[in-house]
Design an enzyme around this catalytic site. Structure first.
Site, PDB file in Angstrom:
ATOM      1  N   TYR A 171       0.835  -1.199   0.000  1.00 42.52           N
ATOM      2  CA  TYR A 171       0.000   0.000   0.000  1.00 42.52           C
ATOM      3  C   TYR A 171       0.871   1.250   0.000  1.00 42.52           C
ATOM      4  O   TYR A 171       2.060   1.187   0.315  1.00 42.52           O
ATOM      5  CB  TYR A 171      -1.046   0.003   1.119  1.00 42.52           C
ATOM      6  N   HIS A 183       5.928  -0.557   1.153  1.00 44.88           N
ATOM      7  CA  HIS A 183       5.847   0.527   0.178  1.00 44.88           C
ATOM      8  C   HIS A 183       6.927   0.313  -0.877  1.00 44.88           C
ATOM      9  O   HIS A 183       7.989  -0.198  -0.586  1.00 44.88           O
ATOM     10  CB  HIS A 183       6.100   1.876   0.851  1.00 44.88           C
TER      11      HIS A 183
END
Ligand SMILES: *[C@@H]1O[C@H](CO)[C@@H](O)[C@H](O)[C@H]1NC(C)=O
Ligand SMILES: *[C@@H]1O[C@H](CO)[C@@H](O)[C@H](O)[C@H]1NC(C)=O
Ligand SMILES: *[C@@H]1O[C@H](CO)[C@@H](O)[C@H](O)[C@H]1NC(C)=O
Ligand SMILES: *[C@@H]1O[C@H](CO)[C@@H](O)[C@H](O)[C@H]1NC(C)=O
Length: 342
Positions: A268, A318
């Site tokens: 995400y 990430h």
């Protein structure tokens, strides 16, 4: 809806006034040809400007270059979706099935509370009627500084430059006290999640980025009963932020950032890129500070002496490289400016 109607009313009133004035001036200049004190040219020009204003009455941007403008870059137009709403309101508090099941996997919540019930409780506490961020100022050039936490801000002397923006967006643990010369002292919006919360100065809007249902429940708890003190780590059970200063980042917007902008890279998006894409939707001009490594390739925070920080870049949560490719590309097409510091 109320603001929209009020704005429409305002535009209509202006329009009527304008027509009245124009016809008056035109007839005046006809009848008194010798003493025409207002050239017709000026009236025509005014009416042209007014036409433009009405045409862009959604949120007319008067900057030389407006970030949301379409037709400048195909790359940008493919990714930017103006209809996506960055903030959660009582009206748009709904996740379609795909988005909801995706959101539930983010932090592998085991037994989440019913989301609709949680939304309901949430909007008992925080304002859910209008989108305060978008409603505030409707005409002009809204200049925003998005301030990341990179050590490249040290000895950058960017403080006054950052503070000159209308909005100054900061994130997570970022302090300003003691670092004003480099990072500025103004903050209008501070992006956090419960685990990254820091107490905010008065009048700073907290933008909560919810990665799980519990995060929304935490907002309710932390501003009322204080019953939640632990998520996967200890979190503050009470916060001083005023309830009417709390904004909620829309979970569907997180997915939009991941799908549209990051093309699915990373599990995400980081708070950094979430703030950047958010700013593309609410600002007219965007300047980035404190993003990326410092000139020696270190990823520490500006307030810490910890060159090994940035381990997150290897966890796969990430995708830092892809995210920074997105920001550099935005800069290369002149949508944003990046101030690299030292
Ligand atoms: C843009 O967002 C709206 C609202 O979420 C959605 O209905 C629409 O399909 C999106 N458009 C594109 C091209 O993805
Ligand atoms: C919330 O309510 C909507 C209808 O308003 C429904 O479609 C949706 O499935 C509900 N979501 C959950 C998680 O219960
Ligand atoms: C906060 O906002 C109020 C109302 O806009 C204002 O009167 C007050 O001076 C502000 N306080 C600070 C510390 O900026
Ligand atoms: C971003 O990545 C693409 C594809 O790998 C590459 O072609 C492009 O040059 C990169 N852009 C920047 C600004 O680094």
């Amino acid at each position: 809806m109320v603001t929209l109607r009020r704005r429409t009313l305002k535009v209509l009133t202006l329009l009527v006034l304008f027509i009245f004035l124009t016809s008056f001036l035109l007839s005046y200049s006809h009848t008194t040809a010798t003493t025409a004190w207002l050239p017709k040219q000026l009236v025509l020009e005014l009416s042209e400007r007014f036409r433009k204003l009405v045409a862009f009455s959604r949120r007319p941007c008067t900057c030389a270059r407006c970030v949301g403008e379409q037709g400048v870059s195909a790359w940008f137009d493919e990714r930017f979706n103006r209809s996506m709403q960055p903030l959660l309101t009582a009206k748009n508090a709904f996740l379609d099935e795909d988005t909801y099941s995706w959101w539930l996997t983010l932090q592998r919540e085991k037994q989440p509370h019913d989301l609709n019930d949680t939304f309901k409780e949430l909007f008992h506490v925080v304002p859910g009627n209008v989108d305060p961020l978008l409603a505030k100022k409707s005409v002009g050039c809204r200049r925003c500084a998005v301030v990341g936490n990179s050590g490249n801000l040290r000895e950058s002397w960017y403080g006054p430059h950052i503070d000159s923006h209308d909005f100054v967006l900061r994130m997570n643990k970022a302090p300003t006290m003691g670092f004003e010369a480099d990072v500025g002292s103004k903050t209008t919006h501070h992006f956090v999640y419960p685990e990254s919360f820091r107490e905010l100065a008065e009048n700073v809007s907290m933008v909560l980025v919810p990665f799980k249902t519990l995060d929304l429940e935490w907002v309710v708890s932390a501003t009322t009963t204080g019953t939640i003190s632990h998520t996967y780590v200890p979190v503050p059970s009470k916060i001083k932020v005023r309830k009417d200063q709390i904004l909620i980042y829309h979970p569907a917007f997180i997915k939009y950032v991941l799908d549209s902008w990051l093309q699915g890279h990373g599990r995400y998006p980081s708070t950094g890129i979430l703030s950047v894409i958010f700013s593309l939707h609410v600002c007219d001009e965007v300047d980035l500070y404190g993003f990326g490594a410092d000139s020696r390739g270190n990823w520490h925070h500006y307030w810490e002496n910890n060159p090994s920080a940035g381990a997150f870049r290897k966890t796969g949560v990430h995708d830092g490289d892809f995210e920074s490719n997105v920001t550099t590309t935005l800069a290369s097409i002149h949508k944003i400016r990046i101030f690299k510091g030292r």
